[in-house]
Design a protein around this motif. Structure first.
Motif, PDB file in Angstrom:
ATOM      1  N   VAL A 129      31.548 -85.155 101.154  1.00 19.50           N
ATOM      2  CA  VAL A 129      32.994 -85.134 100.963  1.00 19.50           C
ATOM      3  C   VAL A 129      33.364 -83.774 100.375  1.00 19.50           C
ATOM      4  N   ARG A 130      34.216 -83.057 101.105  1.00 18.32           N
ATOM      5  CA  ARG A 130      34.597 -81.702 100.669  1.00 18.32           C
ATOM      6  C   ARG A 130      36.102 -81.623 100.442  1.00 18.32           C
ATOM      7  N   PRO A 131      36.576 -82.153  99.331  1.00 19.36           N
ATOM      8  CA  PRO A 131      38.017 -82.037  99.050  1.00 19.36           C
ATOM      9  C   PRO A 131      38.416 -80.575  98.884  1.00 19.36           C
ATOM     10  N   ASP A 132      37.452 -79.729  98.472  1.00 19.03           N
ATOM     11  CA  ASP A 132      37.743 -78.303  98.312  1.00 19.03           C
ATOM     12  C   ASP A 132      37.987 -77.638  99.665  1.00 19.03           C
ATOM     13  N   SER A 184      46.674 -88.729  95.113  1.00 17.20           N
ATOM     14  CA  SER A 184      46.131 -87.724  94.210  1.00 17.20           C
ATOM     15  C   SER A 184      46.728 -86.347  94.429  1.00 17.20           C
ATOM     16  N   ARG A 185      47.729 -86.240  95.275  1.00 17.92           N
ATOM     17  CA  ARG A 185      48.416 -84.983  95.507  1.00 17.92           C
ATOM     18  C   ARG A 185      47.429 -83.852  95.785  1.00 17.92           C
ATOM     19  N   VAL A 186      46.510 -84.139  96.683  1.00 16.52           N
ATOM     20  CA  VAL A 186      45.540 -83.117  97.063  1.00 16.52           C
ATOM     21  C   VAL A 186      46.257 -82.089  97.923  1.00 16.52           C
ATOM     22  N   SER A 187      45.913 -80.846  97.767  1.00 18.70           N
ATOM     23  CA  SER A 187      46.638 -79.821  98.504  1.00 18.70           C
ATOM     24  C   SER A 187      46.277 -79.841  99.980  1.00 18.70           C
ATOM     25  N   ARG A 188      47.217 -79.537 100.774  1.00 18.32           N
ATOM     26  CA  ARG A 188      46.975 -79.353 102.206  1.00 18.32           C
ATOM     27  C   ARG A 188      47.471 -77.980 102.559  1.00 18.32           C
ATOM     28  N   PRO A 189      46.673 -76.961 102.342  1.00 17.31           N
ATOM     29  CA  PRO A 189      47.159 -75.615 102.572  1.00 17.31           C
ATOM     30  C   PRO A 189      47.734 -75.387 103.965  1.00 17.31           C
ATOM     31  N   ALA A 190      47.263 -76.087 104.978  1.00 17.47           N
ATOM     32  CA  ALA A 190      47.868 -75.890 106.293  1.00 17.47           C
ATOM     33  C   ALA A 190      49.233 -76.576 106.288  1.00 17.47           C
ATOM     34  N   PRO A 191      50.306 -75.835 106.564  1.00 18.21           N
ATOM     35  CA  PRO A 191      51.614 -76.474 106.511  1.00 18.21           C
ATOM     36  C   PRO A 191      51.733 -77.524 107.601  1.00 18.21           C
ATOM     37  N   VAL A 192      52.393 -78.612 107.277  1.00 21.23           N
ATOM     38  CA  VAL A 192      52.631 -79.649 108.262  1.00 21.23           C
ATOM     39  C   VAL A 192      53.962 -79.307 108.916  1.00 21.23           C
ATOM     40  N   LEU A 224      54.486 -77.704  95.660  1.00 26.34           N
ATOM     41  CA  LEU A 224      54.647 -76.278  95.927  1.00 26.34           C
ATOM     42  C   LEU A 224      53.357 -75.513  95.654  1.00 26.34           C
ATOM     43  N   ASP A 225      52.509 -76.072  94.813  1.00 29.16           N
ATOM     44  CA  ASP A 225      51.207 -75.437  94.589  1.00 29.16           C
ATOM     45  C   ASP A 225      50.420 -75.361  95.891  1.00 29.16           C
ATOM     46  N   ASP A 226      50.565 -76.392  96.710  1.00 32.64           N
ATOM     47  CA  ASP A 226      49.884 -76.394  98.002  1.00 32.64           C
ATOM     48  C   ASP A 226      50.404 -75.277  98.893  1.00 32.64           C
ATOM     49  N   ALA A 227      51.715 -75.091  98.881  1.00 35.06           N
ATOM     50  CA  ALA A 227      52.313 -74.016  99.677  1.00 35.06           C
ATOM     51  C   ALA A 227      51.834 -72.662  99.165  1.00 35.06           C
ATOM     52  N   ASP A 228      51.743 -72.573  97.856  1.00 35.64           N
ATOM     53  CA  ASP A 228      51.259 -71.352  97.218  1.00 35.64           C
ATOM     54  C   ASP A 228      49.818 -71.088  97.643  1.00 35.64           C
ATOM     55  N   ALA A 229      49.000 -72.167  97.611  1.00 39.76           N
ATOM     56  CA  ALA A 229      47.595 -72.037  98.006  1.00 39.76           C
ATOM     57  C   ALA A 229      47.477 -71.638  99.474  1.00 39.76           C
ATOM     58  N   ALA A 230      48.463 -72.012 100.268  1.00 35.85           N
ATOM     59  CA  ALA A 230      48.437 -71.679 101.691  1.00 35.85           C
ATOM     60  C   ALA A 230      48.916 -70.248 101.936  1.00 35.85           C
ATOM     61  N   GLY A 231      49.258 -69.533 100.883  1.00 37.39           N
ATOM     62  CA  GLY A 231      49.623 -68.118 101.037  1.00 37.39           C
ATOM     63  C   GLY A 231      51.101 -67.874 101.292  1.00 37.39           C
ATOM     64  N   LEU A 232      51.938 -68.890 101.052  1.00 39.17           N
ATOM     65  CA  LEU A 232      53.371 -68.709 101.252  1.00 39.17           C
ATOM     66  C   LEU A 232      54.021 -68.244  99.952  1.00 39.17           C
ATOM     67  N   PRO A 268      59.566 -76.608  90.805  1.00 38.76           N
ATOM     68  CA  PRO A 268      58.267 -77.153  90.369  1.00 38.76           C
ATOM     69  C   PRO A 268      57.091 -76.280  90.810  1.00 38.76           C
ATOM     70  N   SER A 269      57.097 -75.021  90.406  1.00 42.64           N
ATOM     71  CA  SER A 269      56.000 -74.106  90.734  1.00 42.64           C
ATOM     72  C   SER A 269      56.060 -72.922  89.794  1.00 42.64           C
ATOM     73  N   GLY A 270      54.911 -72.497  89.337  1.00 42.63           N
ATOM     74  CA  GLY A 270      54.867 -71.334  88.458  1.00 42.63           C
ATOM     75  C   GLY A 270      54.990 -70.026  89.215  1.00 42.63           C
ATOM     76  N   ASN A 271      54.871 -70.098  90.535  1.00 43.10           N
ATOM     77  CA  ASN A 271      54.809 -68.875  91.333  1.00 43.10           C
ATOM     78  C   ASN A 271      56.039 -68.646  92.205  1.00 43.10           C
ATOM     79  N   ALA A 272      57.133 -69.318  91.886  1.00 43.94           N
ATOM     80  CA  ALA A 272      58.303 -69.185  92.753  1.00 43.94           C
ATOM     81  C   ALA A 272      59.195 -68.033  92.291  1.00 43.94           C
ATOM     82  N   ARG A 273      59.823 -67.391  93.265  1.00 43.29           N
ATOM     83  CA  ARG A 273      60.855 -66.396  92.940  1.00 43.29           C
ATOM     84  C   ARG A 273      62.203 -67.078  93.064  1.00 43.29           C
ATOM     85  N   HIS A 274      63.147 -66.627  92.302  1.00 43.37           N
ATOM     86  CA  HIS A 274      64.486 -67.188  92.420  1.00 43.37           C
ATOM     87  C   HIS A 274      65.412 -66.129  93.022  1.00 43.37           C
ATOM     88  N   ILE A 275      65.895 -66.361  94.243  1.00 40.21           N
ATOM     89  CA  ILE A 275      66.869 -65.480  94.888  1.00 40.21           C
ATOM     90  C   ILE A 275      67.972 -66.379  95.463  1.00 40.21           C
TER      91      ILE A 275
END
Ligand SMILES: [Zn+2]
Length: 569
Positions: A370-373, A458-466, A478-486, A503-510
């Motif tokens: 099992v490779r959740p990573d 468990s809110r596992v990330s899915r880096p590939a966008p659906v 949003l962490d998943d989106a971040d992990a996917a490079g967006l 709900p993300s530490g890496n978001a910009r506000h524009i």
């Protein structure tokens, strides 16, 4: 009162004693364990104690409660030092007060014995010759050296533990062990032949006669071009947790230790039974009745003293699993019960740790990684109706031939090494099924199931966008989106963010107006995820930016309110 704690500071016995004082008590007894200047013929200069605190404190408090319950004492207390200790320092203190002296004596003895056996505390000895090593009870590995097991040596050796008996046994052990070493050195010619690897910090023992200890030699695996010295360094840095020290666990533990995996945790709350021995080849008949995790750790230490083998004599539970797993990079399930397997699966998915599972039934078995990573499938994807314990027999009920778990444990060890070394050909999202009676093999492809409750809850990330449409995507967080490079851009107005922050530490506000009409200096080649409250404004903005040549701009469907509401895609 009834407490256990660790202390980084020297112990104040007067204060400890006063804390147990009670007018109702007529008896008080205490035990002090001191650091002594020798162990197994080595001149010890100082010690370091390390504890796995979350688990240690829980287990120790259980022991204290047992002592109160069992002996009917009024108060008990135990303090264990951790960190650097000098010769003569007090490493542990136990006190008990009771109405009568008899119960106080018994409880005190019970507490120190159980703490030594059950609480995960490790000791690093520093020797006068400059060497050092994590210490396990090597006495126990010498077959004829003793009759009564003293696992105190595994955790810690304090002076006051039946001294004369202990000295007698140590002397017996020394003559046995030096004889063994001499024989080994003779058989191998020069003891240091081969390529000793990464010896700093390892237990470089010398026998009492000054004969250099034979060192672990990994040359036969380093010779593989896929392994080499860099692969060996990876193994040395790896931390693997093995759940279960039985038929599957024994080959796993043996091979990983031989390979020089840096730290191996052994979890097993069971004691050795005679019926285990036909398949659990690490143990001996004389060990029956002892904790398997402790016995196995001692054997592993004898096999390769460079490996830090840590025994946890507990059963894996929902309460302790996350704490245990947090310390390790890879988990290997060697249990024979389904509830533990699914518990392990769920926690590995949550913590995104790889886990290697195997089950054996009579002559056949299966292997699944099992490779959740890597966003792989999990046990529940394959078995949506989790098999209940008792539905499929375990070894006790169904019977098993010894080599069958041996084969599957060896396969688990192999896959573990492939994973740690990042070798090609690792088992992916598939189930390997072997029938060892007919020697038939099948590999069944498995898929990550959208209905699997683990990935949903468990809110596992899915880096590939659906992709919902060409423009709209969904993420669990949003962490998943971040992990996917967006690059996440929240286009809401400033006052909206006050009520519901992004709900993300890496978001910009524009804000939207600025995004579309201001000078944002965003590169059209970048990957962006636009976020608003409901997904409507972000959709419109994404559409507009696409028309201006931003090829990879997306809108988060449902917006931040959707994220807050939904944990399932
Ligand atoms: Zn799953």
């Amino acid at each position: 009162m009834n407490t256990f704690r660790f202390s980084h500071e020297p112990l104040d016995t007067e204060a400890l004693r006063e804390s147990l004082r009670d007018p109702a008590c007529g008896g008080y007894t205490s035990f002090e364990g001191w650091v002594r200047n020798h162990n197994e013929g080595h001149n010890v200069s100082r010690l370091e104690y390390e504890a796995f605190e979350p688990l240690a404190v829980k287990e120790a408090q259980r022991i204290m409660a047992e002592a109160v319950e069992r002996f009917g004492i009024e108060h008990a207390s135990c303090v264990h030092r951790i960190g650097d200790l000098a010769i003569g320092d007090m490493a542990v203190w136990v006190g008990a007060s009771a109405r009568h002296r008899h119960e106080a004596f018994l409880a005190c003895r019970y507490i120190i014995d159980e703490v030594k056996h059950r609480v995960p505390i490790w000791k690093k000895e520093h020797y006068e010759n400059g060497d050092s090593g994590w210490v396990n009870c090597e006495r126990c590995a010498a077959p004829s050296a003793h009759t009564e097991h003293d696992h105190a040596g595994h955790h810690h050796d304090h002076a006051a533990h039946s001294r004369s008996h202990e000295i007698a046994r140590e002397q017996a052990h020394h003559s046995e062990s030096s004889e063994r070493l001499r024989a080994k050195a003779r058989a191998q010619g020069t003891p240091s032949q081969g390529t000793p690897f990464g010896v700093e910090g390892a237990a470089l023992r010398r026998d009492p006669h000054g004969m250099p200890e034979v060192r672990p030699d990994y040359s036969r695996q380093i010779a593989l071009k896929e392994v080499g010295a860099s692969g060996q360094a990876k193994l040395r840095a790896a931390k693997v947790l093995v759940i279960g020290c039985g038929g599957l666990g024994v080959p796993v533990l043996t091979y990983l230790t031989g390979a020089g995996v840096g730290r191996i945790g052994l979890v097993d709350g069971d004691k050795l039974e005679p019926s285990n021995l036909h398949r659990q080849t690490l143990y001996a008949l004389k060990d029956v009745g002892e904790y398997k995790a402790v016995l196995a750790a001692e054997r592993l230490n004898a096999l390769n003293p460079e490996v830090d083998a840590r025994a946890y004599t507990v059963r894996l539970t929902a309460e302790n699993a996350a704490d245990l797993l947090a310390e390790y990079d890879l988990v290997i399930d060697c249990t024979d019960n389904f509830s533990t397997k699914f518990l392990l699966n769920d926690i590995c998915v949550r913590l995104r740790k790889p886990a290697i599972f195997s089950s054996v039934y009579q002559y056949e078995g299966q292997l699944q990684i099992v490779r959740p990573d890597r966003n792989g499938a999990c046990l529940r994807c394959v078995w949506p109706e989790a098999t209940r314990d008792g539905l499929v027999g375990n070894c006790a009920e169904a019977g098993v031939l010894g080599p069958v778990p041996g084969v599957f444990g060896s396969l688990q060890a192999l896959e573990a090494l492939k994973t740690l070394l990042d070798l090609p050909g690792q088992l992916g999202d598939e189930l390997l099924v072997l029938d060892l009676l007919t020697m038939s093999t099948s590999r069944v492809r498995i898929r990550r199931s959208p209905a699997c409750p683990d990935h949903a809850s468990s809110r596992v990330s899915r880096p590939a966008p659906v992709a919902v449409t060409n423009l709209e995507v969904e993420y669990e967080s949003l962490d998943d989106a971040d992990a996917a490079g967006l690059q996440i851009i929240d286009i809401r107005e400033a006052n909206e963010l006050v009520d519901m922050p992004t709900p993300s530490g890496n978001a910009r506000h524009i804000p939207m107006a600025e995004l579309l009409h201001g000078n944002t200096k965003l590169a059209p080649s970048g990957k962006y995820l636009l976020v608003c409250a409901s997904g409507r404004r972000s959709y419109a903005a994404a559409e507009e930016l696409r028309s201006r040549g931003f090829a990879e701009v997306y809108s988060l469907r449902g917006g931040v309110t959707g994220l807050a509401r939904r944990s399932v895609i």
